[in-house]
Design a protein around this motif. Structure first.
Motif, PDB file in Angstrom:
ATOM      1  N   PRO A  12      77.197 122.401 -68.460  1.00  0.00           N
ATOM      2  CA  PRO A  12      77.514 123.482 -67.527  1.00  0.00           C
ATOM      3  C   PRO A  12      76.284 124.284 -67.111  1.00  0.00           C
ATOM      4  O   PRO A  12      76.183 124.726 -65.969  1.00  0.00           O
ATOM      5  N   LEU A  16      76.529 123.764 -62.974  1.00  0.00           N
ATOM      6  CA  LEU A  16      77.314 124.790 -62.282  1.00  0.00           C
ATOM      7  C   LEU A  16      76.440 125.558 -61.291  1.00  0.00           C
ATOM      8  O   LEU A  16      75.368 126.051 -61.637  1.00  0.00           O
ATOM      9  N   VAL A  48      83.994 120.125 -67.093  1.00  0.00           N
ATOM     10  CA  VAL A  48      82.670 120.129 -66.457  1.00  0.00           C
ATOM     11  C   VAL A  48      81.794 119.014 -67.014  1.00  0.00           C
ATOM     12  O   VAL A  48      81.083 118.335 -66.267  1.00  0.00           O
TER      13      VAL A  48
END
Length: 325
Positions: A12, A16, A48
């Motif tokens: 992540p 992200l 994710v």
């Protein structure tokens, strides 16, 4: 609008990103919700990284539970009103606005704090469903590890209401005191070499019928050591990041049953009406101050990657959450 997006599966922290996306329009039976808070669950991070039970098409906006305010009604929606504060399961919630099925959202009284309100479905419902699937009765013993997690605490309290006894295993002695401060006893820290002996002393030799394993690795077999003959071990997570280890001795000679639990799958033990009723009960408990679900730290959408990193820190007193603008 601003939204958190990932275009590939991975850490992540690395994948992200914040992007500008078109404002979503609700379809029939849907509403558009303006985000207030969305808790980061373990399964959000697994989605994710690409290690969850399904992989969404990419690019994808994460976030599966949230608290928000109804911003626009789709065709046919009559159970909600504009400006209403609502909580519940969602998709693509890590954005300034997200869509949700109107029937999946629960209106909230003003007295419930935002931290509790944004977590009122996923974890309480998982705990409630797990207890139902364990098929235990008043006076029975069960054992769970990661007992100081949010789900573990809810299980302990719901079980106590039903007269089911819970042996709570944690990894730090300080966590035993933390549980006691919340009225949860019968806890043992596995940091002690003799923790299994201490655990057996708590039950007084009574058989432990079920075990809930959220850790995996060696912890799975350590729990099964405590379980009685023909007992069950339910796998609910893998916080250790390791495969479950089960000895042949425990499995064969105890004639043990090892099962998995995935809250995303429909339950054969509960009807949709019962599930809806349970959620209404959680809302009532929260409104009366009987159910508190803390948030340890809140991050803006722009810092979603940092929020995900913070969610992996041990010893947190509550979830990490992402807030809307």
């Amino acid at each position: 609008m601003k939204a958190v997006v990932f275009e590939e599966f991975g850490s992540p922290r690395k994948v992200l990103k914040l992007e500008e996306r078109p404002l979503p329009e609700p379809g029939p039976g849907q509403v558009r919700v303006k985000l207030i808070l969305s808790p980061i669950h373990n399964h959000d991070l697994m989605i994710v990284t690409g290690h969850y039970g399904y992989k969404p098409p990419l690019p994808h906006v994460p976030g599966t539970e949230a608290l928000g305010v109804v911003d626009k009604l789709g065709e046919g929606v009559t159970n909600l009103k504009l400006g209403q504060r609502v909580t519940g399961g969602a998709s693509a919630a890590w954005a300034e606005y997200y869509l949700a099925g109107a029937q999946s959202l629960v209106p909230l009284p003003d007295g419930i704090d935002d931290a509790t309100a944004c977590q009122l479905v996923s974890m309480p419902l998982s705990a409630w469903r797990l207890l139902g699937e364990l098929q235990v009765e008043t006076g029975d013993w069960i054992v769970q590890n990661a007992a100081n997690g949010a789900v573990g605490k809810i299980i302990a309290k719901l079980a106590a209401e039903r007269g089911v006894k819970v042996l709570n295993i944690v990894r730090r002695e300080a966590a035993v005191a933390e549980l006691a401060a919340e009225g949860i006893g019968d806890a043992v820290s596995s940091e002690h070499e003799d923790w299994q002996d201490r655990a057996r002393a708590i039950t007084g030799g009574a058989p432990i019928r079920r075990a809930l394993d959220s850790v995996a690795g060696r912890a799975s077999d350590e729990l099964l050591d405590l379980v009685a003959e023909e007992g069950w071990l339910i796998s609910f997570g893998a916080l250790s990041g390791r495969p479950m280890q089960i000895s042949a001795d425990n499995l064969l000679f105890k004639r043990a049953v090892v099962k998995g639990f995935w809250a995303a799958k429909p339950s054969s033990f509960h009807t949709p009406e019962q599930i809806r009723g349970a959620i209404v009960e959680f809302v009532g408990k929260a409104a009366r101050g009987e159910l508190k679900l803390p948030i340890a730290e809140v991050f803006p959408l722009e810092q979603a990657a940092e929020a995900a990193e913070a969610s992996n820190e041990k010893g947190r007193q509550g979830k990490i959450a992402i807030r809307g603008s």
